[in-house]
Design a protein around this motif. Structure first.
Motif, PDB file in Angstrom:
ATOM      1  N   THR A   8       2.247  16.758  -9.757  1.00 51.73           N
ATOM      2  CA  THR A   8       3.160  15.645  -9.595  1.00 51.73           C
ATOM      3  C   THR A   8       2.997  14.977  -8.236  1.00 51.73           C
ATOM      4  N   GLN A   9       2.859  13.664  -8.269  1.00 53.48           N
ATOM      5  CA  GLN A   9       2.708  12.900  -7.031  1.00 53.48           C
ATOM      6  C   GLN A   9       4.035  12.262  -6.654  1.00 53.48           C
ATOM      7  N   TYR A  10       4.373  12.391  -5.387  1.00 56.91           N
ATOM      8  CA  TYR A  10       5.585  11.797  -4.846  1.00 56.91           C
ATOM      9  C   TYR A  10       5.172  10.693  -3.884  1.00 56.91           C
ATOM     10  N   PHE A  11       5.789   9.533  -4.065  1.00 54.51           N
ATOM     11  CA  PHE A  11       5.361   8.342  -3.357  1.00 54.51           C
ATOM     12  C   PHE A  11       6.217   8.042  -2.133  1.00 54.51           C
ATOM     13  N   GLY A  12       5.559   7.511  -1.124  1.00 55.80           N
ATOM     14  CA  GLY A  12       6.252   6.997   0.033  1.00 55.80           C
ATOM     15  C   GLY A  12       6.822   5.613  -0.240  1.00 55.80           C
ATOM     16  N   PRO A  13       7.532   5.055   0.734  1.00 59.12           N
ATOM     17  CA  PRO A  13       8.167   3.749   0.538  1.00 59.12           C
ATOM     18  C   PRO A  13       7.201   2.575   0.600  1.00 59.12           C
ATOM     19  N   GLY A  14       5.976   2.820   1.054  1.00 58.48           N
ATOM     20  CA  GLY A  14       4.976   1.761   1.070  1.00 58.48           C
ATOM     21  C   GLY A  14       4.911   0.995   2.380  1.00 58.48           C
ATOM     22  N   THR A  15       3.770   0.372   2.591  1.00 58.81           N
ATOM     23  CA  THR A  15       3.572  -0.563   3.704  1.00 58.81           C
ATOM     24  C   THR A  15       3.208  -1.909   3.094  1.00 58.81           C
ATOM     25  N   ARG A  16       3.994  -2.918   3.430  1.00 60.30           N
ATOM     26  CA  ARG A  16       3.683  -4.260   2.921  1.00 60.30           C
ATOM     27  C   ARG A  16       2.801  -4.974   3.924  1.00 60.30           C
ATOM     28  N   TYR A  31       0.858  -1.190   0.000  1.00 62.07           N
ATOM     29  CA  TYR A  31       0.000   0.000   0.000  1.00 62.07           C
ATOM     30  C   TYR A  31       0.890   1.235   0.000  1.00 62.07           C
ATOM     31  N   PHE A  32       0.680   2.065  -1.011  1.00 66.82           N
ATOM     32  CA  PHE A  32       1.463   3.286  -1.162  1.00 66.82           C
ATOM     33  C   PHE A  32       0.609   4.508  -0.874  1.00 66.82           C
ATOM     34  N   CYS A  33       1.264   5.462  -0.295  1.00 65.74           N
ATOM     35  CA  CYS A  33       0.710   6.789  -0.151  1.00 65.74           C
ATOM     36  C   CYS A  33       1.532   7.719  -1.034  1.00 65.74           C
ATOM     37  N   ALA A  34       0.869   8.683  -1.638  1.00 65.44           N
ATOM     38  CA  ALA A  34       1.557   9.698  -2.424  1.00 65.44           C
ATOM     39  C   ALA A  34       0.994  11.058  -2.037  1.00 65.44           C
ATOM     40  N   SER A  35       1.795  12.094  -2.236  1.00 65.32           N
ATOM     41  CA  SER A  35       1.282  13.432  -1.960  1.00 65.32           C
ATOM     42  C   SER A  35       1.645  14.377  -3.091  1.00 65.32           C
ATOM     43  N   SER A  36       0.870  15.432  -3.210  1.00 65.47           N
ATOM     44  CA  SER A  36       1.144  16.465  -4.207  1.00 65.47           C
ATOM     45  C   SER A  36       0.650  17.798  -3.669  1.00 65.47           C
ATOM     46  N   THR A  37       1.121  18.861  -4.294  1.00 68.65           N
ATOM     47  CA  THR A  37       0.753  20.195  -3.848  1.00 68.65           C
ATOM     48  C   THR A  37      -0.732  20.457  -4.098  1.00 68.65           C
ATOM     49  N   ARG A  38      -1.133  20.244  -5.344  1.00 64.41           N
ATOM     50  CA  ARG A  38      -2.554  20.332  -5.666  1.00 64.41           C
ATOM     51  C   ARG A  38      -2.923  19.049  -6.410  1.00 64.41           C
ATOM     52  N   THR A  39      -3.012  19.126  -7.713  1.00 62.94           N
ATOM     53  CA  THR A  39      -3.267  17.897  -8.488  1.00 62.94           C
ATOM     54  C   THR A  39      -2.214  17.782  -9.576  1.00 62.94           C
TER      55      THR A  39
END
Lengths: 114, 111
Positions: free
Chosen positions: B99-107, B89-97
């Motif tokens: 470029t999304q930057y992804f976290g390292p994930g939770t397995r 499961y990945f989380c990503a964030s962006s300023t608005r809508t």
């Protein structure tokens, strides 16, 4: 329906050889396009993106991609592959008429021969 | 390092249980996205929050829910877990809508 197709599930290239990974998309409006790379056990790292303007975009690690609207393609290229490029590569389109979610292709796994 | 953090890195649990995955976005990012990566489905969008409000929903099961808190961190709650929920499961964030930057994930492994 919006979709992304990466026709090649697995590609093997020799170190030092050139690389092209294919990506075709289906999207009703002007797309925002991305390439991400995922190394084993790692998260997704952004390689490059296309929003507008110059259709040839440069990214990190020596990668580039060309947006071709007539072919609905956004292929990723690298002139000389390094062993550390072995990873899985994902093409994605940003569905900005749906809140901005990314629609991903199935990925292309790249192996590099010494 | 993308600046997006996710905890825990690994989670092993049993069927029928409930778990919570946590995500902290990059500083200044208002949008948080959750994705599921599995072998059979690939990378699938689950849900998006923008500044505390749900913005878009994807292929998220009714057993799953999420929220974004005033400090902008987000949690994904998975309940009545089934074997098929095992995934990254990945989380990503962006300023608005953009470029999304992804976290390292939770397995997540459901036994």
């Amino acid at each position: 329906a919006q979709s992304v197709t990466q026709p090649d599930i697995h590609i093997t290239v020799s170190e030092g050889a050139s690389l092209e990974l294919r990506c075709n998309y289906s999207y009703g409006a002007t797309p925002y396009l991305f390439w991400y790379v995922q190394s084993p056990g790692q998260g997704l790292q952004l390689l490059l993106k296309y929003f507008s303007g110059d259709t040839l975009v440069q990214g990190i690690k020596g990668f580039e991609a060309e947006f071709k609207r007539s072919q609905s393609s956004f292929n990723l290229r690298k002139p000389s592959v390094h062993w550390s490029d072995a990873a899985e590569y994902f093409c994605a389109v940003g569905a900005y008429n749906q809140g901005g979610k990314l629609i991903f292709g199935q990925g292309t796994e790249l192996s590099v021969k010494p | 390092d993308s600046g997006v953090t996710q905890t825990p890195k690994h989670l092993i649990t049993a069927t029928g249980q409930r778990v919570t995955l946590r995500c902290s976005p990059r500083s200044g990012d208002l949008s948080v996205y959750w994705y599921q990566q599995s072998l059979d489905q690939g990378l699938q969008f689950l849900i998006q929050y923008y500044n505390g409000e749900e913005r878009a929903k994807g292929n998220i099961l009714e057993r799953f829910s999420a929220q974004q808190f005033p400090d902008l961190h987000s949690e994904l709650n998975l309940s009545s877990l089934e074997l098929g929920d095992s995934a990254l499961y990945f989380c990503a964030s962006s300023t608005r809508t953009d470029t999304q930057y992804f976290g390292p994930g939770t397995r997540l492994t459901v036994l």
